[in-house]
Scaffold this active site. Structure first.
Site, mmCIF file in Angstrom:
data_model
loop_
_atom_site.group_PDB
_atom_site.id
_atom_site.type_symbol
_atom_site.label_atom_id
_atom_site.label_comp_id
_atom_site.label_asym_id
_atom_site.label_seq_id
_atom_site.Cartn_x
_atom_site.Cartn_y
_atom_site.Cartn_z
ATOM 1 N N GLU A 3 -5.709 4.290 3.402
ATOM 2 C CA GLU A 3 -5.363 4.536 2.192
ATOM 3 C C GLU A 3 -4.077 5.678 2.307
ATOM 4 O OE1 GLU A 3 -6.132 2.196 0.496
ATOM 5 O OE2 GLU A 3 -7.147 3.284 -1.195
ATOM 6 N N THR A 52 1.352 4.209 -7.025
ATOM 7 C CA THR A 52 0.373 5.133 -7.142
ATOM 8 C C THR A 52 0.776 6.494 -6.788
ATOM 9 O OG1 THR A 52 -1.351 3.878 -5.904
ATOM 10 C CG2 THR A 52 -1.924 6.060 -5.889
#
Ligand code: ADP
Length: 307
Positions: free
Chosen positions: A128, A181
């Site tokens: 991530e 993101t």
């Protein structure tokens, strides 16, 4: 076992009132991945179908997460990975998390489960970090544990699995625009007022209690986000119309999935989830926004073995 094929679920992070701490796994939306042992102590990504993503180990989240696991393992060999990528990157339903979580879960199975779920989440968080510069756990935790999960704390990492009421279904619509993101993080403020904080943690407590008590009304009342949604929703086409129409169609609540642009709604029962899907489809068809749409039960198992 030398080889394993796994289903890597899509996930909805934040779930309105749980920014950066809550997430849930989906059942019928996800990638497939084959992981096999190789004698060399390395990770090789040999095939990716479905999306154009890097094969280099250090540039693919599954490679980076896998290396984090290998580093902590006394296994002398390595792994080869094939990815059938069905979740579009940047859609807000945990595309990178599915690969990170799927890779380390599969490797752990092949090694006879030396690592706990919490350790697998820690390895997957390295993936991530590659995808969005921040080592979030709110997508990888539900992908590994299944159901709803709460990241109670990051330091030390403390993941709390939360039970999922039986009749809970998610509808997710993905307008075909990409939001990174990292970009959708930049527009957020770094401070909040006490007034908004009070509303938000009231709702977060209410949602968790509602999930434990199978109280769909309480779940619905708690699915509100006073902090992030008002800011991020401006990046998403017709967010307010989608939400109003989904609520009119019977949804318990509706909000931004992860960092968007996907929008999710939770409903009690599949029929309502389908009516919600219809209302969302009509909203985007009317204004000409292309989209993908999914209806899924909440997945209580997380990553699972196929075949
Ligand atoms: P999502 O929230 O859907 O995971 P992000 O924008 O957070 O979307 O992450 C996607 C980023 O991660 C993209 O830049 C993509 O190239 C990168 N990436 C690297 N490996 C993978 C992978 N195996 N699956 C998905 N994305 C990956």
């Amino acid at each position: 076992m030398e080889e394993i094929k796994v289903f890597c679920p899509a996930t909805i992070a934040n779930v309105s009132c749980g920014f950066d701490v809550l997430g849930l796994a989906l059942d019928s939306v996800g990638d497939e991945m084959v992981v096999r042992k190789i004698p060399e102590k390395e990770i090789r990504i040999t095939k990716i179908i479905g999306q154009d993503l890097p094969l280099e180990t250090e540039k693919n989240v599954s490679g980076v997460a896998g290396l984090a696991l290998l580093e902590k393992s006394d296994y002398e060999g390595g792994f080869e990975i094939e990815i059938d990528k069905r979740i579009k990157p940047g859609s807000g339903i945990g595309s990178s998390a599915a690969s990170s979580a799927g890779a380390v879960w599969a490797m752990n199975e092949l090694l006879g489960r030396p690592f706990s779920k919490l350790e697998l989440v820690q390895f997957a968080m390295e993936g991530e970090k590659l995808a969005s510069d921040v080592a979030h756990a709110d997508n990888v935790a539900p992908a590994i544990y299944g159901g709803f999960t709460l990241v109670r704390s990051y330091a030390p990492l403390d993941i709390v699995p939360i039970p999922t009421p039986d009749e809970l279904f998610a509808t997710v619509i993905h307008p075909q625009i990409e939001i990174k993101t990292s970009d959708s993080r930049k527009i957020l403020k770094t401070t909040i007022s006490l007034e908004k904080g009070i509303k938000q943690w009231g709702n977060l407590g209410g949602l968790v209690a509602g999930l434990f008590q199978n109280d769909y009304d309480l779940i619905g009342r708690s699915l509100e986000d006073h902090i992030v949604e008002p800011i991020r929703s401006i990046l998403i086409p017709a967010f307010d119309d989608i939400k109003t129409n989904a609520m009119d169609a019977g949804a318990l609540g509706c909000g931004i999935s992860g960092s968007g642009p996907s929008i999710f709604a939770l409903s009690q029962g599949e029929n309502t989830a389908q009516n919600v899907a219809k209302s969302m489809e009509e909203t985007y068809q009317t204004i000409g926004v292309p989209f993908d749409i999914h209806i899924s039960k909440v997945n209580i198992h997380g990553v699972k073995k196929l075949g």
